[in-house]
Design a protein around this motif. Structure first.
Motif, mmCIF file in Angstrom:
data_model
loop_
_atom_site.group_PDB
_atom_site.id
_atom_site.type_symbol
_atom_site.label_atom_id
_atom_site.label_comp_id
_atom_site.label_asym_id
_atom_site.label_seq_id
_atom_site.Cartn_x
_atom_site.Cartn_y
_atom_site.Cartn_z
ATOM 1 N N PRO A 151 3.096 2.810 -3.710
ATOM 2 C CA PRO A 151 2.591 3.856 -4.616
ATOM 3 C C PRO A 151 2.633 5.234 -3.977
ATOM 4 O O PRO A 151 2.865 6.242 -4.646
ATOM 5 N N PHE A 152 2.466 5.293 -2.651
ATOM 6 C CA PHE A 152 2.458 6.559 -1.927
ATOM 7 C C PHE A 152 3.837 7.227 -2.000
ATOM 8 O O PHE A 152 3.956 8.439 -1.928
ATOM 9 N N LEU A 171 -5.787 7.236 -0.984
ATOM 10 C CA LEU A 171 -6.185 5.991 -0.309
ATOM 11 C C LEU A 171 -5.193 5.535 0.775
ATOM 12 O O LEU A 171 -5.620 5.192 1.883
ATOM 13 N N PRO A 172 -3.883 5.544 0.519
ATOM 14 C CA PRO A 172 -2.938 5.112 1.561
ATOM 15 C C PRO A 172 -3.059 5.941 2.845
ATOM 16 O O PRO A 172 -2.871 5.416 3.937
ATOM 17 N N VAL A 188 0.837 -1.200 0.000
ATOM 18 C CA VAL A 188 0.000 0.000 0.000
ATOM 19 C C VAL A 188 0.874 1.254 0.000
ATOM 20 O O VAL A 188 0.541 2.258 -0.620
#
Lengths: 258, 283
Positions: free
Chosen positions: B107-108, B161-162, B104
């Protein structure tokens, strides 16, 4: 069981949501077609295009320079600050905590404009220096927090024992504190580095027209229209990021075990 | 004795840096928001309340409302998507949890600008989604997703989202599992347990996640710029325009003050909910 497979499916769905765009970019960076999304065969020409794009390479190098310098200075400042907050008591200490907290919580865009006004107040021309100072300023609280929480786990008696044995502040810092916070120092350097490489919102206001950095160049390229060179560039950047994240995780897992 | 000891050096350095780069700039915003505009020097040292009055203008109000709407829906979407994800992962082994959390986070750490750009490839008329749906004969003609509010929702949710998953993950991980077992023993069903035990216990995590998604979503001007085709104006775009296009710094500052006010209110709610939870737990 039926619900279990449903749950696994859901986890996959979320991960797909997070990864499909990135994977698509990487696949298209090898696609031999300029505008179409139809697969037209494997090619490396976008990577060659990228290698010939001096503007983009120049922007990438500028970004790297700013990221390396700003994270190094931010780590230096953040380490000294967190050691000061950990070791000494002085009556405006709480006030410094609040200021660090403000930078941590402020929306990026508000920080960006506030620094823009600060620089114009001091008559600084927007460019490399203002960009560097702002990147240090927004990385700094993250460094301070990461290192400070590491320091809180440090055994206070070791520091006291060193005092009793006649060690000065600098000796204590050099031989006791620094070695024990080293993993946190490395993690926070990498964190600052990625924060600096990724930042759009703050740089947008403080970069000025002459000093070109990668996120802003990509932003203007994206606004002008999609070109597969960006796919190639993104694939390379993504690869870099994964390497950095894996290194950071290895360090932090090692820290927890040790 | 050394004249410049490490102690005074370190305290002075930290104080000076924070005063110049945090205290001063925030002061500037506050002061400039009460000053008049000047064509050449950006600000005129004349006190006024006009900037705040301008904010009550119907044009601005409609932007604020639209912006709050986009951000609220984004926050809700993030919460709805994240909560089941976190509840499911909480049952996994420690190693599995670590790997999922890492997946998760990766991507952040990647440039959000590049990821937003990646979404264009997926959402555009001849993009991945449309090509897939057409080739599966689910739809006949490509859907227009890009340059609509839906694209902005997808972009903001995807980017933020993260920020929802991580605080939720921490608070679900901290739940005392015995409480859940006790609820089952006392005859509570799954839904009742979720509603009366799990959700109240994870409320601080829920609120923290909502703050971490809601606030940045107000300021992320480049996502609506790229995916919404500049049609959906957010508070972020408005501030950006005041500073870089119309050059109305006082008005831009007063909008920022408004944004900080929203931040203050949200933090206050978070703090209250933590207090309430501690009270419930200790009672």
């Amino acid at each position: 069981m039926k619900t279990t497979s449903l749950k696994i499916f859901y986890i996959f769905f979320i991960l797909l949501f997070l990864y499909i765009p990135i994977i698509t970019l990487i696949i298209y960076s090898f696609n031999d077609a300029t505008y179409s999304t139809v697969w037209s065969g494997f090619t490396l020409k976008w990577y060659r295009h990228l290698a010939e794009n001096d503007q983009l390479i120049n922007a990438a190098l500028n970004s790297l320079i700013v990221a390396i310098l700003s994270s190094t200075i931010a780590v230096f400042l953040g380490t000294i600050t967190s050691v000061a907050l950990y070791r000494y008591s002085f009556y405006w200490k709480k006030f410094l905590y609040y200021l660090i907290f403000i930078v941590l919580m402020s929306p990026d865009i508000v920080m960006g404009i506030s620094w823009l006004m600060l620089f114009s107040f001091f008559n600084l021309d927007l460019g490399f220096l203002t960009l560097l100072l702002s990147h240090i300023a927004f990385s700094f609280p993250f460094v301070a927090i990461v290192i400070y929480s590491r320091l809180r786990g440090l055994d206070k008696y070791i520091v006291e024992a060193a005092y009793d044995l006649g060690a000065g502040d600098f000796i204590i810092f050099r031989y006791i504190i620094f070695p024990s916070i080293l993993p946190a120092v490395i993690t926070s350097w990498l964190l600052s580095f990625t924060l600096s490489m990724d930042d759009v919102l703050v740089s947008f206001f403080v970069a000025g027209p002459t000093f070109d950095i990668l996120p802003l160049r990509i932003y203007s390229m994206v606004k002008l229209g999609v070109k597969p060179d960006i796919n190639a560039l993104s694939a390379i950047i993504f690869l870099f990021t994964i390497i950095i994240v894996v290194i950071t995780q290895l360090i932090s897992w090692d820290k927890k075990r040790g | 004795m050394k004249i410049l000891s490490f102690k005074y050096f370190s305290i002075a350095l930290a104080s000076v840096w924070l005063i110049i780069f945090t205290l001063f700039p925030n002061f500037f915003i506050l002061i400039v928001s009460f000053l008049e505009r000047d064509e050449i020097n950006f600000i005129k040292p004349v006190a006024t309340l006009d900037n705040f009055k301008t904010l009550a203008d119907p044009i601005f109000l409609s932007i604020f409302i639209k912006s709050l709407y986009l951000s609220s829906v984004t926050t809700l979407l993030c919460l709805i998507l994240s909560y089941p994800f976190v509840l499911i992962t909480s049952k996994f082994t420690e190693n599995m949890k670590k790997i999922l959390l890492l997946l998760v986070i990766i991507p952040f750490w990647t440039s959000s600008l590049i990821r937003t750009y990646a979404l264009i490839t997926i959402l555009k008329a001849n993009g991945v989604i449309n090509s897939l749906l057409i080739s599966l004969h689910i739809i006949d003609a490509p859907m227009n997703i890009l340059y609509t509010d839906v694209a902005v929702f997808i972009g903001l949710t995807y980017t933020l989202l993260p920020f929802m998953i991580i605080p939720l993950f921490v608070s679900v991980d901290n739940i005392d599992y015995q409480l859940i077992e006790a609820a089952y023993d006392l005859g509570a069903g799954k839904i009742r347990t979720l509603y009366s035990i799990i959700i109240p216990l994870t409320l601080p995590g829920i609120i923290a996640g909502c703050v971490l998604v809601f606030l940045p979503s107000l300021g992320l001007f480049y996502i609506p710029d790229i995916l919404g085709g500049s049609k959906s104006m957010l508070i972020g775009n408005l501030i950006k325009n005041q500073f870089l296009i119309t050059m109305n710094w006082p008005l831009g500052s007063s909008i920022s003050i408004l944004l900080n006010l929203v931040l203050g209110i949200l933090l206050f709610i978070y703090y209250k909910s933590l207090r309430r939870l501690n009270k419930i737990v200790t009672d």
